[in-house]
Motif scaffolding. Structure first.
Motif, PDB file in Angstrom:
ATOM      1  N   ARG A   4     -23.422  24.316  32.602  1.00 53.42           N
ATOM      2  CA  ARG A   4     -23.359  25.031  31.337  1.00 53.42           C
ATOM      3  C   ARG A   4     -22.349  26.168  31.469  1.00 53.42           C
ATOM      4  O   ARG A   4     -22.509  27.051  32.312  1.00 53.42           O
ATOM      5  CB  ARG A   4     -24.744  25.605  31.000  1.00 53.42           C
ATOM      6  CG  ARG A   4     -25.134  25.453  29.527  1.00 53.42           C
ATOM      7  CD  ARG A   4     -26.620  25.212  29.377  1.00 53.42           C
ATOM      8  NE  ARG A   4     -27.383  26.160  30.182  1.00 53.42           N
ATOM      9  CZ  ARG A   4     -27.725  27.399  29.781  1.00 53.42           C
ATOM     10  NH1 ARG A   4     -27.388  27.838  28.596  1.00 53.42           N
ATOM     11  NH2 ARG A   4     -28.433  28.175  30.566  1.00 53.42           N
ATOM     12  N   ALA A   5     -21.298  26.129  30.679  1.00 55.56           N
ATOM     13  CA  ALA A   5     -20.264  27.162  30.738  1.00 55.56           C
ATOM     14  C   ALA A   5     -20.876  28.512  30.353  1.00 55.56           C
ATOM     15  O   ALA A   5     -21.527  28.613  29.321  1.00 55.56           O
ATOM     16  CB  ALA A   5     -19.126  26.803  29.788  1.00 55.56           C
ATOM     17  N   PRO A   6     -20.707  29.535  31.184  1.00 55.62           N
ATOM     18  CA  PRO A   6     -21.371  30.833  30.941  1.00 55.62           C
ATOM     19  C   PRO A   6     -20.639  31.662  29.879  1.00 55.62           C
ATOM     20  O   PRO A   6     -20.166  32.765  30.165  1.00 55.62           O
ATOM     21  CB  PRO A   6     -21.368  31.501  32.310  1.00 55.62           C
ATOM     22  CG  PRO A   6     -20.177  30.935  33.006  1.00 55.62           C
ATOM     23  CD  PRO A   6     -19.958  29.544  32.455  1.00 55.62           C
ATOM     24  N   LYS A   8     -21.631  33.212  27.148  1.00 56.01           N
ATOM     25  CA  LYS A   8     -22.233  34.499  26.758  1.00 56.01           C
ATOM     26  C   LYS A   8     -21.836  35.604  27.726  1.00 56.01           C
ATOM     27  O   LYS A   8     -21.550  36.728  27.326  1.00 56.01           O
ATOM     28  CB  LYS A   8     -23.766  34.384  26.789  1.00 56.01           C
ATOM     29  CG  LYS A   8     -24.389  34.057  25.462  1.00 56.01           C
ATOM     30  CD  LYS A   8     -25.891  34.340  25.571  1.00 56.01           C
ATOM     31  CE  LYS A   8     -26.669  33.591  24.532  1.00 56.01           C
ATOM     32  NZ  LYS A   8     -28.099  33.513  24.885  1.00 56.01           N
ATOM     33  N   GLU A 306     -21.618  29.922  40.579  1.00 55.31           N
ATOM     34  CA  GLU A 306     -22.320  29.798  39.295  1.00 55.31           C
ATOM     35  C   GLU A 306     -22.958  28.410  39.164  1.00 55.31           C
ATOM     36  O   GLU A 306     -24.115  28.279  38.754  1.00 55.31           O
ATOM     37  CB  GLU A 306     -21.336  30.017  38.135  1.00 55.31           C
ATOM     38  CG  GLU A 306     -21.881  29.716  36.737  1.00 55.31           C
ATOM     39  CD  GLU A 306     -22.948  30.703  36.270  1.00 55.31           C
ATOM     40  OE1 GLU A 306     -22.845  31.898  36.611  1.00 55.31           O
ATOM     41  OE2 GLU A 306     -23.896  30.259  35.580  1.00 55.31           O
ATOM     42  N   TYR A 309     -25.856  28.111  41.464  1.00 53.07           N
ATOM     43  CA  TYR A 309     -26.978  28.867  40.892  1.00 53.07           C
ATOM     44  C   TYR A 309     -27.679  28.054  39.815  1.00 53.07           C
ATOM     45  O   TYR A 309     -28.910  27.940  39.798  1.00 53.07           O
ATOM     46  CB  TYR A 309     -26.482  30.201  40.314  1.00 53.07           C
ATOM     47  CG  TYR A 309     -27.517  30.890  39.464  1.00 53.07           C
ATOM     48  CD1 TYR A 309     -28.615  31.521  40.053  1.00 53.07           C
ATOM     49  CD2 TYR A 309     -27.433  30.887  38.073  1.00 53.07           C
ATOM     50  CE1 TYR A 309     -29.589  32.128  39.277  1.00 53.07           C
ATOM     51  CE2 TYR A 309     -28.408  31.489  37.294  1.00 53.07           C
ATOM     52  CZ  TYR A 309     -29.487  32.102  37.899  1.00 53.07           C
ATOM     53  OH  TYR A 309     -30.459  32.686  37.135  1.00 53.07           O
ATOM     54  N   GLN A 310     -26.913  27.513  38.897  1.00 56.31           N
ATOM     55  CA  GLN A 310     -27.513  26.734  37.804  1.00 56.31           C
ATOM     56  C   GLN A 310     -28.282  25.526  38.359  1.00 56.31           C
ATOM     57  O   GLN A 310     -29.362  25.191  37.870  1.00 56.31           O
ATOM     58  CB  GLN A 310     -26.427  26.249  36.841  1.00 56.31           C
ATOM     59  CG  GLN A 310     -25.774  27.367  36.043  1.00 56.31           C
ATOM     60  CD  GLN A 310     -24.825  26.835  34.962  1.00 56.31           C
ATOM     61  OE1 GLN A 310     -24.842  25.657  34.636  1.00 56.31           O
ATOM     62  NE2 GLN A 310     -24.013  27.719  34.408  1.00 56.31           N
ATOM     63  N   LEU A 313     -31.477  26.855  39.933  1.00 62.33           N
ATOM     64  CA  LEU A 313     -32.424  27.291  38.902  1.00 62.33           C
ATOM     65  C   LEU A 313     -33.082  26.079  38.241  1.00 62.33           C
ATOM     66  O   LEU A 313     -34.311  26.052  38.039  1.00 62.33           O
ATOM     67  CB  LEU A 313     -31.708  28.153  37.857  1.00 62.33           C
ATOM     68  CG  LEU A 313     -32.576  28.612  36.684  1.00 62.33           C
ATOM     69  CD1 LEU A 313     -33.719  29.510  37.154  1.00 62.33           C
ATOM     70  CD2 LEU A 313     -31.728  29.345  35.631  1.00 62.33           C
ATOM     71  N   LEU A 340     -33.146  33.668  43.409  1.00 62.94           N
ATOM     72  CA  LEU A 340     -32.392  33.384  42.183  1.00 62.94           C
ATOM     73  C   LEU A 340     -31.830  34.665  41.560  1.00 62.94           C
ATOM     74  O   LEU A 340     -30.689  34.707  41.088  1.00 62.94           O
ATOM     75  CB  LEU A 340     -33.281  32.642  41.182  1.00 62.94           C
ATOM     76  CG  LEU A 340     -33.636  31.204  41.594  1.00 62.94           C
ATOM     77  CD1 LEU A 340     -34.778  30.667  40.738  1.00 62.94           C
ATOM     78  CD2 LEU A 340     -32.414  30.290  41.489  1.00 62.94           C
ATOM     79  N   LYS A 344     -27.932  35.639  40.908  1.00 61.52           N
ATOM     80  CA  LYS A 344     -27.402  35.965  39.577  1.00 61.52           C
ATOM     81  C   LYS A 344     -26.780  37.362  39.565  1.00 61.52           C
ATOM     82  O   LYS A 344     -25.728  37.570  38.949  1.00 61.52           O
ATOM     83  CB  LYS A 344     -28.525  35.867  38.540  1.00 61.52           C
ATOM     84  CG  LYS A 344     -28.007  35.892  37.095  1.00 61.52           C
ATOM     85  CD  LYS A 344     -29.121  35.652  36.085  1.00 61.52           C
ATOM     86  CE  LYS A 344     -28.602  35.686  34.666  1.00 61.52           C
ATOM     87  NZ  LYS A 344     -27.842  34.480  34.281  1.00 61.52           N
TER      88      LYS A 344
ATOM     89  N   LEU B 559     -37.212  40.412  34.794  1.00 61.79           N
ATOM     90  CA  LEU B 559     -36.211  39.421  34.409  1.00 61.79           C
ATOM     91  C   LEU B 559     -36.964  38.139  34.049  1.00 61.79           C
ATOM     92  O   LEU B 559     -37.547  37.503  34.912  1.00 61.79           O
ATOM     93  CB  LEU B 559     -35.281  39.172  35.601  1.00 61.79           C
ATOM     94  CG  LEU B 559     -33.835  38.855  35.305  1.00 61.79           C
ATOM     95  CD1 LEU B 559     -33.085  40.129  34.945  1.00 61.79           C
ATOM     96  CD2 LEU B 559     -33.186  38.222  36.515  1.00 61.79           C
ATOM     97  N   LEU B 564     -32.997  34.587  33.314  1.00 61.62           N
ATOM     98  CA  LEU B 564     -32.411  33.866  34.448  1.00 61.62           C
ATOM     99  C   LEU B 564     -31.521  32.726  33.969  1.00 61.62           C
ATOM    100  O   LEU B 564     -30.500  32.410  34.573  1.00 61.62           O
ATOM    101  CB  LEU B 564     -33.508  33.298  35.360  1.00 61.62           C
ATOM    102  CG  LEU B 564     -34.157  34.261  36.350  1.00 61.62           C
ATOM    103  CD1 LEU B 564     -35.297  33.568  37.085  1.00 61.62           C
ATOM    104  CD2 LEU B 564     -33.142  34.784  37.365  1.00 61.62           C
ATOM    105  N   ALA B 566     -29.972  32.563  31.046  1.00 62.50           N
ATOM    106  CA  ALA B 566     -28.898  32.972  30.130  1.00 62.50           C
ATOM    107  C   ALA B 566     -27.540  32.783  30.786  1.00 62.50           C
ATOM    108  O   ALA B 566     -27.344  33.122  31.944  1.00 62.50           O
ATOM    109  CB  ALA B 566     -29.089  34.431  29.733  1.00 62.50           C
ATOM    110  N   ALA B 567     -26.618  32.190  30.047  1.00 56.41           N
ATOM    111  CA  ALA B 567     -25.271  31.980  30.585  1.00 56.41           C
ATOM    112  C   ALA B 567     -24.278  32.176  29.438  1.00 56.41           C
ATOM    113  O   ALA B 567     -23.285  31.533  29.361  1.00 56.41           O
ATOM    114  CB  ALA B 567     -25.172  30.607  31.227  1.00 56.41           C
TER     115      ALA B 567
END
Lengths: 567, 567
Positions: A4-6, A8, A306, A309-310, A313, A340, A344, B559, B564, B566-567
């Protein structure tokens, strides 16, 4: 595993933390309005998620291979490359005169991070072209520009960097590849180069090599190096690939990771080349290419981190084990949560530094101001080393979150760790980055560093009214950075070098503390919670780093070679 | 690359740091005189250097594979295993009644470290047998002992541990494998087990599996688990492998590292088994096996780290690059020197902790004293987690010392990093170790920890007269450990768990500071130089670890899962 492209995070960083508005307020980048940037990020993000991300795992399983002199690439990489080039992402930051989008480096950096996350092995191909384009824009003759830049910018052809030779790695000055004038303005290039990323590919009609070599009358060391452009196929008059040049891929390396990226040993045998820039000034031209490549490699680390991490998670949100509360999955276990959150928090710190760095580059480009140039130069080794260290630490922890499943290749967690491993090494090892920081980047007596520290202080000061406790901790850390920097600039080189890596790590920790603090002020509750975690639990590491940095060289060499070898 | 057994380091640690003389002064281990120990280390070291070390790299390149139900092992592993078993190294710490050498665990631990360094993949086979032997010595019936222990101790047969199932990893209590009584004192075992190290091998005439399973009337969770011995071939009356039992290797995992070690998925289909220990008390028996296996895995980390260090040092002593002084090789560069010294300092710290741990086990065995048992129990999770963390960090840095060559598989540096990666995961992840430390090992209100801290203080106090500066720094660190431990034992479990890993890391850092300080007092100048490096530059990390440890759980859960994600 999807990616998922971050988006935000990038928007938040652009708007609230690194100030992309400053960049958009310049004439040069006036078109980079929030709307445009948003559209670009969305489009790049979609390509990364849908087209590139699915290629990553097959690339690991089916490495590039050399077959009768042809570099056969991993499944789907041809289509992925097509999506990148047709989307204009190779030349997104390049000169519109030659077909580039002319975007700010800040935006390009975000896109490069996403492409790295989606498929690091493939992203290396356009990344090297980007570096080559920039070197040619700055140093090549108008003829070379006219002939090569449109092809490179569109991605029709790709570019490589040829520095390393077996005896000349970190010490580029030791290289032996020869260049002899042909008398017609061209040169004959002969020698062997190693570690040539994307040295060739079956989906590319032409590959353009930038090669460092020595002219017959060259001085020894880095002062005798010139830069040459050497295409695989010599362009015809109408700019199409013509006669085959005297170069070939001898072999591909078997590597720990980035299996989809062909790493070639290249042989040049009287290959025809053109001088780029001035004779014997090849290193300067190469540095143009390398500085941005260093930013690029830093965000590669962040991108792979990233994605790791994803991946971790998603596993933690799915895996049930033991008596977990809430969702019933292992993400509820305190230690998994800690891992985690740590991942992040570090990713945010590294990403914010990389974008701060990119903003400085854009401001330097747009305004020509020396202070922005110095800021960009100062931040580049930090982005490169911290970004790639974080990428490795996060990918390592991602494996740990998976437990035994992480060690089994099938789950894909291990690949991120193996892929990330190259990033602290290439484009100048992280040790070289740290030495660059404490030597070349402090030749100004620390002026650029202290100017940045002054700004950091202002940010901490401004946060006091709403976030007193966090602001004070960050303030104290900034003071430690200031004192250590004051100490450092008074030291001789050996003493600086002995503590260069821990100094850089401490510097990055503090920078991350400031951007997290700003995020706590500007963001929602989740940002504040993450910032509090970082400032309370990770920021204190700066003290140990600075203590280590100040150890100096004397104690280091008290341990003799015999002591080191004693077993 | 050759491996050099670190015999000097072991002798120094035995004589001056961990006090093997205490162990040799007991009746039980009276035979472990300095001369005997020396002879044993020398002989084991020679086997590791000459026979096992050359198998490591071929094992990586030629993984174990499953061929028509037969586990084909890596080239030379049969001969390597023969050397280990014929040398008596499988049963070196086992009961002489069944053919063991009856050596102290302290000596066995040193030998296990060397075997791990030489060839981790192969060493796993005898290591698991050692654990099984110990479990049987403590829990099996005399009949089972008489039948199996001689074969296992000699290494003729090997042993495995079968805990994990797809849904039951860290949460062993979730396992589903069934055991039904046959009515004749034997049981029918059915179910699937995963991650079974050395589940089978073509060079073994028989493999003995210890399997955790549930009886029909078993309670849920860990209280309903029993332990069964299930051989591949049912022994005939004269103890030879007879009828084939109902079990098979379904597949082998493709892993990031330890390619030479076959990791099997095992299927049990009405296999005949014998109860070990009491019904429903399988976990207790398994813990006997696991505790020593945890020490064993800790020293695996140290062993692989030692080899990675030697490999990197050899490279640094050979590679010329840039303007290096002295020897002219990169070992003269301050940053390379820093990396190597850091590696060596951490390895010494980890090794000293592992041997301190082993001495406590030996003293507990020899004297039966509760305080020694508690000491051993306290140190085991620290040895496991710190030893394997150090192993990974050192192997990572070993790749870094090699630069680009480190990422190319050919040089072998990457293998150490890939191999080491499993050690923080298996035998209980390092997160589980840390939770064990702050929960189970602190159920005494911290009594064992404070007793150890008292001793650490005495060591620091004694060093003051000759090493005031170092002693003061170590003293301060011990105080931080004491205060954090006092804080910890007042916390509820969630709060302890939130900081368990950083607490363990801080604890280990301080322990390493004390052993380094002792080494400075007792050793030559090289020891003092190394101790000074550790105490000045690495020990300060304990502060950040303890700050992190004291963060508690509240801030962690602020958190949310949405935050966690959110991207």
């Amino acid at each position: 595993m999807p990616y998922r492209a971050p988006l935000k995070d990038f928007r938040f960083l652009f708007d609230k933390i690194v100030g992309l508005d400053k960049v958009a307020a310049t004439d040069r980048y006036a078109e980079a309005t929030p709307d445009v940037v948003d559209q670009i990020l969305t489009e790049a993000g979609r390509m990364c998620e849908e087209v590139l991300a699915p290629l990553n795992w097959p690339g690991d399983r089916n490495p590039a291979r050399l077959e009768n002199g042809v570099v056969r690439t991993s499944p789907g990489f041809d289509e992925g490359y097509k999506a990148i080039s047709e989307g204009g992402w190779v030349g997104m930051a390049s000169d519109p005169e030659y077909g580039g989008m002319g975007l700010p480096m800040t935006v390009a950096t975000a896109v490069n991070e996403m492409m790295s996350a989606a498929c690091l092995s493939l992203q290396l191909c356009p990344m090297l072209s980007q570096g080559q384009i920039e070197a040619l824009e700055h140093h090549a003759s108008d003829e070379l520009k006219a002939l090569y830049l449109p092809k490179l910018t569109s991605g029709e052809w790709s570019g490589t960097m040829n520095l390393t030779e077996p005896q000349a790695g970190s010490d580029v000055g030791a290289l032996r590849t020869k260049a002899e004038p042909n008398g017609d303005g061209t040169y004959k290039i002969s020698g062997q180069k190693i570690y040539i990323t994307w040295g060739d590919a079956d989906f590319l009609p032409n590959v353009v090599h930038l090669v460092l070599a020595r002219l017959p009358d060259a001085a020894p060391g880095t002062k005798g190096i010139s830069l040459f452009l050497v295409p695989k196929f010599l362009p015809t008059e109408d700019g199409q690939p013509g006669e085959r040049n005297g170069l070939r891929v001898v072999s591909l390396e078997e590597k720990m990771g980035i299996h989809g990226s062909p790493t070639a040993v290249m042989e040049y045998d009287n290959a025809k080349g053109w001088l780029v820039g001035t004779e014997h000034k090849g290193m300067a031209a190469m540095f143009t290419m390398m500085n941005n490549a260093r930013l690029g490699v830093g965000v590669q680390g962040i991108g792979v981190g990233e994605r790791a991490y994803q991946h971790a998670l998603a596993y933690a949100l799915d895996r049930t084990q033991g008596k977990a509360g809430g969702s019933g999955t292992i993400v509820e276990h305190a230690d998994v949560r800690r891992m985690l959150t740590h991942m992040k928090a570090d990713l945010f710190a590294a990403r914010s530094i990389s974008l701060m760095n990119a903003v400085a580059i854009d401001m330097a480009t747009a305004t020509g101001e020396a202070s922005w140039k110095a800021r960009a130069a100062l931040l580049t080794p930090i982005t490169k080393a911290f970004g790639t260290d974080v990428g490795n630490a996060v990918a390592h922890e991602g494996v740990q979150v998976h437990g035994g499943m992480g060690f089994v290749e099938e789950t894909g967690a291990a690949q991120f760790s193996r892929d990330a491993r190259i990033t602290p090494i290439y484009e100048g090892t992280n040790g070289i980055q740290a030495m660059d920081l404490v030597a070349r980047k402090m030749m100004d007596g620390g002026e650029a560093a202290f100017a940045l520290i002054d700004e950091l202080e202002k940010t901490a000061e401004a946060a006091r009214s709403t976030h007193e406790d966090l602001a004070q901790k960050v303030w104290d850390a900034i003071q430690a950075l200031r004192e250590t920097t004051e100490w450092l600039v008074d030291q001789d080189m050996q003493s600086r070098f002995a503590g260069a890596v821990p100094y850089l790590r401490g510097f990055a920790r503090v920078l991350g503390g400031v951007t997290h603090l700003k995020a706590a002020v500007e963001g929602e509750s989740g940002r504040k919670a993450l910032a509090t975690f970082y400032i309370d639990r990770l920021l204190p590491e700066h003290e140990a780093h600075f203590a280590h940095a100040r150890g100096g060289d004397e104690g280091l060499y008290l341990l003799t070679l015999d002591d080191l070898a004693a077993a």
